[in-house]
Motif scaffolding. Structure first.
Motif, PDB file in Angstrom:
ATOM      1  N   TRP A  30      -1.330  10.317 -11.943  1.00  0.00           N
ATOM      2  CA  TRP A  30      -1.198  10.747 -10.674  1.00  0.00           C
ATOM      3  C   TRP A  30      -2.474  10.404  -9.821  1.00  0.00           C
ATOM      4  N   ARG A  31      -3.444  10.259 -10.272  1.00  0.00           N
ATOM      5  CA  ARG A  31      -4.486   9.995  -9.289  1.00  0.00           C
ATOM      6  C   ARG A  31      -4.441   8.655  -9.034  1.00  0.00           C
ATOM      7  N   LYS A  32      -4.520   8.476  -7.488  1.00  0.00           N
ATOM      8  CA  LYS A  32      -4.402   7.093  -7.042  1.00  0.00           C
ATOM      9  C   LYS A  32      -5.598   6.321  -6.894  1.00  0.00           C
ATOM     10  N   PRO A  33      -5.569   4.964  -7.438  1.00  0.00           N
ATOM     11  CA  PRO A  33      -6.808   4.194  -7.192  1.00  0.00           C
ATOM     12  C   PRO A  33      -6.601   3.745  -5.644  1.00  0.00           C
ATOM     13  N   LYS A  34      -7.563   2.844  -5.388  1.00  0.00           N
ATOM     14  CA  LYS A  34      -7.359   1.967  -3.977  1.00  0.00           C
ATOM     15  C   LYS A  34      -6.228   1.329  -3.801  1.00  0.00           C
ATOM     16  N   SER A  35      -5.972   0.475  -4.854  1.00  0.00           N
ATOM     17  CA  SER A  35      -4.931  -0.328  -5.259  1.00  0.00           C
ATOM     18  C   SER A  35      -4.404  -1.336  -4.209  1.00  0.00           C
ATOM     19  N   LYS A  36      -3.189  -1.510  -3.883  1.00  0.00           N
ATOM     20  CA  LYS A  36      -2.698  -2.596  -2.916  1.00  0.00           C
ATOM     21  C   LYS A  36      -2.796  -1.941  -1.540  1.00  0.00           C
ATOM     22  N   ASP A  37      -2.918  -0.754  -1.241  1.00  0.00           N
ATOM     23  CA  ASP A  37      -3.022  -0.453   0.219  1.00  0.00           C
ATOM     24  C   ASP A  37      -4.168  -0.983   0.811  1.00  0.00           C
ATOM     25  N   THR A  38      -5.523  -1.242  -0.111  1.00  0.00           N
ATOM     26  CA  THR A  38      -6.599  -1.965   0.725  1.00  0.00           C
ATOM     27  C   THR A  38      -6.316  -3.457   0.957  1.00  0.00           C
ATOM     28  N   ARG A  39      -5.417  -4.006   0.188  1.00  0.00           N
ATOM     29  CA  ARG A  39      -4.946  -5.537   0.424  1.00  0.00           C
ATOM     30  C   ARG A  39      -3.963  -5.692   1.463  1.00  0.00           C
ATOM     31  N   ILE A  40      -3.008  -4.680   1.879  1.00  0.00           N
ATOM     32  CA  ILE A  40      -2.114  -4.670   3.026  1.00  0.00           C
ATOM     33  C   ILE A  40      -2.789  -4.409   4.262  1.00  0.00           C
ATOM     34  N   ALA A  41      -3.942  -3.618   4.394  1.00  0.00           N
ATOM     35  CA  ALA A  41      -4.591  -3.279   5.484  1.00  0.00           C
ATOM     36  C   ALA A  41      -4.993  -4.402   6.572  1.00  0.00           C
ATOM     37  N   PRO A  42      -5.554  -5.394   5.934  1.00  0.00           N
ATOM     38  CA  PRO A  42      -6.069  -6.761   6.616  1.00  0.00           C
ATOM     39  C   PRO A  42      -4.967  -7.275   7.554  1.00  0.00           C
ATOM     40  N   PHE A  43      -3.803  -7.343   6.997  1.00  0.00           N
ATOM     41  CA  PHE A  43      -2.529  -7.858   7.734  1.00  0.00           C
ATOM     42  C   PHE A  43      -1.860  -7.014   8.799  1.00  0.00           C
ATOM     43  N   ILE A  44      -2.347  -5.850   8.791  1.00  0.00           N
ATOM     44  CA  ILE A  44      -1.946  -4.974  10.131  1.00  0.00           C
ATOM     45  C   ILE A  44      -2.975  -4.384  10.913  1.00  0.00           C
ATOM     46  N   ARG A  45      -4.188  -4.680  10.597  1.00  0.00           N
ATOM     47  CA  ARG A  45      -5.320  -4.129  11.204  1.00  0.00           C
ATOM     48  C   ARG A  45      -5.317  -4.568  12.701  1.00  0.00           C
ATOM     49  N   ARG A  46      -5.029  -5.798  13.201  1.00  0.00           N
ATOM     50  CA  ARG A  46      -5.102  -6.335  14.426  1.00  0.00           C
ATOM     51  C   ARG A  46      -4.320  -5.728  15.442  1.00  0.00           C
ATOM     52  N   LYS A  47      -3.042  -5.533  14.841  1.00  0.00           N
ATOM     53  CA  LYS A  47      -1.891  -4.742  15.817  1.00  0.00           C
ATOM     54  C   LYS A  47      -1.806  -3.179  15.652  1.00  0.00           C
ATOM     55  N   TYR A  48      -2.001  -2.948  14.384  1.00  0.00           N
ATOM     56  CA  TYR A  48      -2.120  -1.416  14.024  1.00  0.00           C
ATOM     57  C   TYR A  48      -3.452  -0.916  13.323  1.00  0.00           C
ATOM     58  N   PRO A  49      -4.661  -0.899  14.122  1.00  0.00           N
ATOM     59  CA  PRO A  49      -5.988  -0.597  13.405  1.00  0.00           C
ATOM     60  C   PRO A  49      -6.073   0.843  12.891  1.00  0.00           C
ATOM     61  N   LYS A  50      -5.316   1.692  13.366  1.00  0.00           N
ATOM     62  CA  LYS A  50      -5.393   3.086  12.865  1.00  0.00           C
ATOM     63  C   LYS A  50      -4.480   3.409  11.602  1.00  0.00           C
ATOM     64  N   VAL A  51      -3.415   2.746  11.517  1.00  0.00           N
ATOM     65  CA  VAL A  51      -2.615   2.563  10.353  1.00  0.00           C
ATOM     66  C   VAL A  51      -3.355   1.989   9.180  1.00  0.00           C
ATOM     67  N   ALA A  52      -4.138   0.864   9.640  1.00  0.00           N
ATOM     68  CA  ALA A  52      -4.856  -0.008   8.431  1.00  0.00           C
ATOM     69  C   ALA A  52      -5.858   0.981   7.840  1.00  0.00           C
ATOM     70  N   LYS A  53      -6.552   1.802   8.985  1.00  0.00           N
ATOM     71  CA  LYS A  53      -7.632   2.598   8.455  1.00  0.00           C
ATOM     72  C   LYS A  53      -7.143   3.630   7.332  1.00  0.00           C
ATOM     73  N   ARG A  54      -5.963   4.122   7.657  1.00  0.00           N
ATOM     74  CA  ARG A  54      -5.176   5.170   7.144  1.00  0.00           C
ATOM     75  C   ARG A  54      -4.998   4.797   5.636  1.00  0.00           C
ATOM     76  N   LEU A  55      -4.381   3.427   5.619  1.00  0.00           N
ATOM     77  CA  LEU A  55      -4.135   2.835   4.392  1.00  0.00           C
ATOM     78  C   LEU A  55      -5.235   2.630   3.286  1.00  0.00           C
ATOM     79  N   GLU A  56      -6.415   2.337   4.081  1.00  0.00           N
ATOM     80  CA  GLU A  56      -7.488   2.109   3.139  1.00  0.00           C
ATOM     81  C   GLU A  56      -8.208   3.619   2.727  1.00  0.00           C
TER      82      GLU A  56
END
Length: 290
Positions: free
Chosen positions: A191-217
């Motif tokens: 159940w407990r979630k690690p940082k996992s792939k969310d932090t790997r996806i964040a850089p690809f959308i940070r430029r256009k959607y910075p607040k979503v990228a932060k949420r993902l991290e």
């Protein structure tokens, strides 16, 4: 007031499909539903009383190249075609139409969670946001970054609801629920979630959607905090968490007929305890009202 939360989980949502089909078989209803990502699609078929419909999507249509494939990704830069899933197949003239009238006639509050791509905040769409052959709100809730572009509703781009509110128990409580059935699609040991792939996806959308990228991290932190709270509710007898004992090897976007069906069956079997929980909640409410 009893609420049902389905957090989705890609093809792992087959577990939730099994849970809800068992609820249909046993005539179990809820006062409030809230769905995240694939969980919102599961709940649509549940409210429409279309047993087996969700499983057909996980175990049948999902294997089509038009639905989900690398070829689709290369052609459209999206791994999932949400329009194919929730329009081509689902509309009145589609191959597997949703029973819109039955779904909307249900006297139940239903909300669908999506993440506003501009703000990174959760948007809770009521069922009235759905129109016949217009299921854009569900598409928005299912738009997983990395697999999909944001989906526009009313000119506003949205991503998967699990980014902003992965386990929307607070929303359910705010809406008046005092008992919750919560569908999680991973076993208790995971159940407990690690940082996992969310932090790997964040850089690809940070430029256009910075607040979503932060949420993902930070999503793993929000998820784990929510998990702690629903575990407290479970200890107090206010929540029933239904989850598989294992994932039978199935991952979020993995396709395997045997594993999908095995996870569905685990959901169907695991839902056996819901009827007692719901009936007990009804007895408690009745006694409290004397």
């Amino acid at each position: 007031m009893i609420g049902l939360i389905d957090v989705g989980g890609g093809t792992r949502g087959a577990f939730g499909a099994g849970v809800l089909d068992r609820c249909l078989d046993e005539g179990i209803s809820f006062d409030y539903l809230i769905g995240v990502s694939a969980g919102s699609a599961n709940q649509a078929s549940f409210l429409a009383e279309q047993k087996g419909r969700n499983l057909r999507f996980y175990d049948g249509y999902a294997f089509r190249k038009e639905y989900m494939s690398l070829r689709l990704l290369l052609k459209t830069r999206q791994y999932l075609d949400l329009d194919y899933i929730y329009s081509t197949l689902t509309n009145s003239d589609g191959e597997d139409p949703l029973d819109y009238d039955t779904m909307m006639d249900k006297d139940v509050e239903w909300e669908i969670v999506a993440t506003d791509a501009r703000t990174g905040l959760a948007e809770y769409f009521p069922k009235q946001a759905l129109k016949r052959d217009d299921y854009d709100v569900i598409k928005a809730s299912c738009a997983v970054p990395g697999a999909c572009k944001p989906y526009y509703v009313g000119g506003i781009p949205y991503f998967d609801g699990g980014i902003a509110d992965p386990i929307p128990y607070e929303r359910a409580l705010e809406m008046g629920c005092d008992r919750l059935v919560i569908i999680l699609t991973k076993p208790r040991t995971e159940w407990r979630k690690p940082k996992s792939k969310d932090t790997r996806i964040a850089p690809f959308i940070r430029r256009k959607y910075p607040k979503v990228a932060k949420r993902l991290e930070l999503r793993y932190l929000k998820y784990n905090l929510a998990l702690e709270e629903i575990l407290k509710l479970e200890e107090e007898g206010k929540a029933l968490i239904v989850s598989p004992d294992d994932m039978v090897g199935l991952k979020t976007l993995k396709l395997d007929h045997e594993q999908v069906n095995a996870l569905y069956q685990r959901g169907y079997d695991g839902a056996a305890k819901i009827k007692t929980f719901v009936e007990q909640a009804g007895c408690d409410d009745s006694e409290g009202g004397r």
